[in-house]
Scaffold this active site. Structure first.
Site, mmCIF file in Angstrom:
data_model
loop_
_atom_site.group_PDB
_atom_site.id
_atom_site.type_symbol
_atom_site.label_atom_id
_atom_site.label_comp_id
_atom_site.label_asym_id
_atom_site.label_seq_id
_atom_site.Cartn_x
_atom_site.Cartn_y
_atom_site.Cartn_z
ATOM 1 N N HIS A 123 -11.915 5.822 5.400
ATOM 2 C CA HIS A 123 -11.302 6.986 6.048
ATOM 3 C C HIS A 123 -12.246 8.182 6.068
ATOM 4 O O HIS A 123 -13.134 8.296 5.210
ATOM 5 C CB HIS A 123 -10.044 7.406 5.262
ATOM 6 N N CYS A 160 -4.948 10.217 -1.168
ATOM 7 C CA CYS A 160 -4.062 9.191 -0.585
ATOM 8 C C CYS A 160 -2.670 9.199 -1.212
ATOM 9 O O CYS A 160 -1.706 8.745 -0.592
ATOM 10 C CB CYS A 160 -4.639 7.798 -0.783
ATOM 11 N N ARG A 167 -9.306 2.423 11.362
ATOM 12 C CA ARG A 167 -7.855 2.658 11.335
ATOM 13 C C ARG A 167 -7.356 3.654 12.393
ATOM 14 O O ARG A 167 -6.149 3.723 12.614
ATOM 15 C CB ARG A 167 -7.464 3.190 9.956
ATOM 16 N N GLU A 213 -0.064 9.426 1.883
ATOM 17 C CA GLU A 213 -0.799 10.309 2.791
ATOM 18 C C GLU A 213 -0.970 9.705 4.181
ATOM 19 O O GLU A 213 -1.044 10.426 5.177
ATOM 20 C CB GLU A 213 -2.187 10.591 2.205
ATOM 21 N N ASP A 214 -1.060 8.372 4.246
ATOM 22 C CA ASP A 214 -1.374 7.738 5.531
ATOM 23 C C ASP A 214 -0.208 7.722 6.506
ATOM 24 O O ASP A 214 -0.384 7.341 7.660
ATOM 25 C CB ASP A 214 -1.873 6.301 5.286
ATOM 26 N N ARG A 242 1.131 -1.737 7.221
ATOM 27 C CA ARG A 242 1.495 -0.445 6.658
ATOM 28 C C ARG A 242 2.488 0.328 7.529
ATOM 29 O O ARG A 242 3.016 1.359 7.110
ATOM 30 C CB ARG A 242 0.226 0.380 6.417
ATOM 31 N N ASP A 256 0.811 -1.221 0.000
ATOM 32 C CA ASP A 256 0.000 0.000 0.000
ATOM 33 C C ASP A 256 0.847 1.276 0.000
ATOM 34 O O ASP A 256 0.300 2.362 0.200
ATOM 35 C CB ASP A 256 -0.891 0.010 1.251
HETATM 36 N N1 GLY Z 1 -5.512 -0.279 0.591
HETATM 37 C C1 GLY Z 1 -5.492 0.940 1.306
HETATM 38 C C2 GLY Z 1 -5.560 0.689 2.740
HETATM 39 O O1 GLY Z 1 -6.340 -0.171 3.128
HETATM 40 O O2 GLY Z 1 -4.865 1.260 3.537
#
Ligand code: GLY
Length: 254
Positions: free
Chosen positions: A160, A247, A130, A65-66, A85, A60
């Site tokens: 999100h 993202c 998340r 951005e995450d 991640r 990912d």
């Molecule tokens: N595939 C993007 C996420 O789930 O973070």
């Protein structure tokens, strides 16, 4: 000048995290072509693109951005909600270190950048699968000294907060009211997505222009009618990986 950090689509994106979508085949080359189009749109709008090489084993990692929240005063390295991640943040912290004082969200808190919407000095944080209240408390501690207010926002039905709402003009939010309640955003005006286009609320605002996917013609018409200027990009391949246009970049004043 604005800088956008981006990262090439990983060859392993087919193994991406999925929460609300069923797994379907992803064409890596097509996703890369669309990502090139996205970087071109950023450049067209005067943004300097700092394009990082792919991370072959981090499925990912195109969704930079995450990994961080970058403000004028500091940057916060986040702790993504999906364990797979978390290794994505290390290289981003190294890239950001010359630009900003860094803070780090610490365990057990979890937060993805996709859950963070900044509107001026207000930071809205989605409570999603998340992101949690521990992270909101840490963000408050980091950001109150700089005059930011941090607000928790309930999100349902999507990955999100920014799947459900993004800023498209100075006081205007593009919103899917089925996924987030407008009452969370005092003083803002709203453009609602067309109800047949659930994923249409995600746009990247650069100055007075948005980067917007070609996949949502009915909502695009509403944005046009509201006078929102836009550059459109094809983004349907990365959408299969539950990623949207915000993202794919971390944008900040360089
Ligand atoms: N595939 C993007 C996420 O789930 O973070």
């Amino acid at each position: 000048m604005l800088i956008a950090i981006t990262r090439e689509v990983s060859r392993s994106i087919i193994n991406c995290e999925l929460t609300h979508l069923a797994r379907t085949p992803i064409d890596v080359e097509r996703a890369r072509d669309q990502h090139d189009q996205y970087e071109s749109a950023l450049k067209h709008l005067g943004v300097a693109v700092l394009s990082l090489p792919e991370e072959p084993t981090l499925a990912d990692s195109v969704f930079v951005e995450d990994t961080a929240l970058v403000l004028d005063e500091c940057a916060i390295i986040l702790r993504p909600g999906a364990e797979s991640r978390r290794p994505e943040t290390e290289s981003i912290a190294k890239i950001l270190a010359p630009y900003r004082k860094l803070f780090h969200v610490e365990a057990p808190a979890r937060v993805d950048g996709g859950d963070i919407l900044r509107v001026g000095k207000r930071i809205y944080v989605g409570l999603s699968t998340r992101s949690d209240t521990n992270a909101i408390e840490q963000l408050q501690d980091f950001l109150q000294p700089y005059g930011y207010e941090v607000h928790a926002v309930m999100v349902t039905g999507c990955l999100h907060l920014k799947s459900a709402v993004t800023q498209v003009a100075e006081n205007t939010l593009l919103i899917n009211p089925a996924w987030v309640n407008k009452n969370n955003f005092d003083g803002m005006t709203f453009i609602e997505i067309d109800p047949s286009e659930s994923y249409a609320a995600n746009a990247v605002l650069i100055g007075e222009t948005i980067i917007y996917p070609t996949s949502f013609p009915k909502t695009q018409k509403k944005l046009d009618e509201a006078g929102i200027k836009m550059v459109t990009v094809d983004a349907d391949e990365l959408a299969k990986a539950e990623g949207a246009v915000t993202c794919c970049s971390l944008i900040f004043n360089g």
